[in-house]
Design an enzyme around this catalytic site. Sequence first.
Site, short mmCIF file in Angstrom:
data_model
loop_
_atom_site.label_atom_id
_atom_site.label_comp_id
_atom_site.label_asym_id
_atom_site.label_seq_id
_atom_site.Cartn_x
_atom_site.Cartn_y
_atom_site.Cartn_z
CD GLU A 22 -2.94 -0.88 0.04
OE1 GLU A 22 -3.56 0.19 -0.03
OE2 GLU A 22 -3.04 -1.79 -0.81
CG ASP A 44 12.52 15.71 -18.27
OD1 ASP A 44 12.20 16.08 -19.41
OD2 ASP A 44 13.60 16.05 -17.73
C1 LIG Z 1 15.87 19.64 -20.93
C2 LIG Z 1 16.20 18.22 -20.51
C3 LIG Z 1 17.62 17.88 -20.95
C4 LIG Z 1 16.11 18.14 -18.97
O1 LIG Z 1 16.58 16.89 -18.57
P1 LIG Z 1 17.07 16.59 -17.07
O2 LIG Z 1 17.82 17.75 -16.57
O3 LIG Z 1 15.82 16.39 -16.26
O4 LIG Z 1 17.86 15.33 -17.15
C5 LIG Z 1 15.15 17.22 -21.08
O5 LIG Z 1 13.87 17.62 -20.74
C6 LIG Z 1 15.26 17.12 -22.58
O6 LIG Z 1 16.08 16.40 -23.10
N1 LIG Z 1 14.41 17.90 -23.30
C7 LIG Z 1 14.35 17.91 -24.74
C8 LIG Z 1 14.32 19.32 -25.27
C9 LIG Z 1 13.10 20.13 -24.85
O7 LIG Z 1 12.46 19.86 -23.83
O8 LIG Z 1 12.76 21.08 -25.60
#
Ligand SMILES: CC(C)(COP(=O)(O)O)[C@@H](O)C(=O)NCCC(=O)O
Length: 251
Positions: free
Chosen positions: A15, A100
């Site tokens: 849980e 992310d």
């Molecule tokens: C900007 C990031 C490198 C951040 O990654 P993190 O710092 O969380 O590892 C990731 O979101 C990413 O690869 N973005 C792709 C480009 C964009 O969001 O426009």
Amino acid sequence: MIGNSRLHWAGFIGETLQTWDTNHLPAAAIKEIIESWSAGIWPQEILPLKGTVSAPRDLRLYVASVVPTQTELWQTYPAVRIITLDQIPLLGIYPTLGIDRALAVWGAGKIWGWPVLVIDAGTALTFTGADGNHQLVGGAILPGLGLQLKSLGQKTAALPEIELPAEIPQRFALNTKEAIQSGIVYTVIAGVRDFISAWWDSYPESRILLTGGDRTPIFTYLQAQAPEVAALITVEPNLIFWGMHSIVNIQ
Ligand SMILES: CC(C)(COP(=O)(O)O)[C@@H](O)C(=O)NCCC(=O)O
Ligand SMILES: Nc1ncnc2c1ncn2[C@@H]1O[C@H](COP(=O)(O)OP(=O)(O)O)[C@@H](O)[C@H]1O
Ligand SMILES: [K+]
């Protein structure tokens, strides 16, 4: 969640929700984990968890990743589900947006309401905003605190690689270490305040959430520099997991 520096884990075990971070794992370790899970055993030597942990056979694993080479290593696991941008109902997503960022802003909006701005202080420091229609407004990307320190240490002859200070440093420093700390901390905090202020110009009622591995130092510095701004910010380590939880539930 596979980030550029680390793996971020969240497990519903019985849980309870447990979360933990590990380094990126080598292929051999991932193979061992997959064999354990396939046999219904928790790989306690590689992923130590509190309490006695068994695993259901073919434990379901949801992976979101911004590191394709790391994603690939998990794709041999039969019960893996890779979360991709097309599964996130956020409007106005552009094709190369980081998963992310999409998950974090979706999780933030779902739980704290829209419009919303997410500041993710990870390997990169990102701002990601969405409006009241669940539409991506946009954002910004800069090197995170750790990466700024590391790049100065590695790309110069005379500058050492140093740690973040626990408290906000003196602004005008008289030694190299504190000069680097001051430079990075004060410019990042000024930048963060400027992005927040610009966001509030457009969305005055918006919640602002702060997440990522460097959320605590950033929040500490912000409290020292701008307590009235810090008081309006919500620090939440699990934003991406809230986003994942919501996506997984609607499938
Ligand atoms: C900007 C990031 C490198 C951040 O990654 P993190 O710092 O969380 O590892 C990731 O979101 C990413 O690869 N973005 C792709 C480009 C964009 O969001 O426009
Ligand atoms: N144990 C740790 N290992 C690595 N980085 C850490 C750790 N604890 C805090 N950090 C900080 O977290 C930052 C990376 O943020 P994180 O959100 O883990 O990255 P990502 O999601 O991009 O992999 C680093 O700049 C570092 O300062
Ligand atoms: K890259």
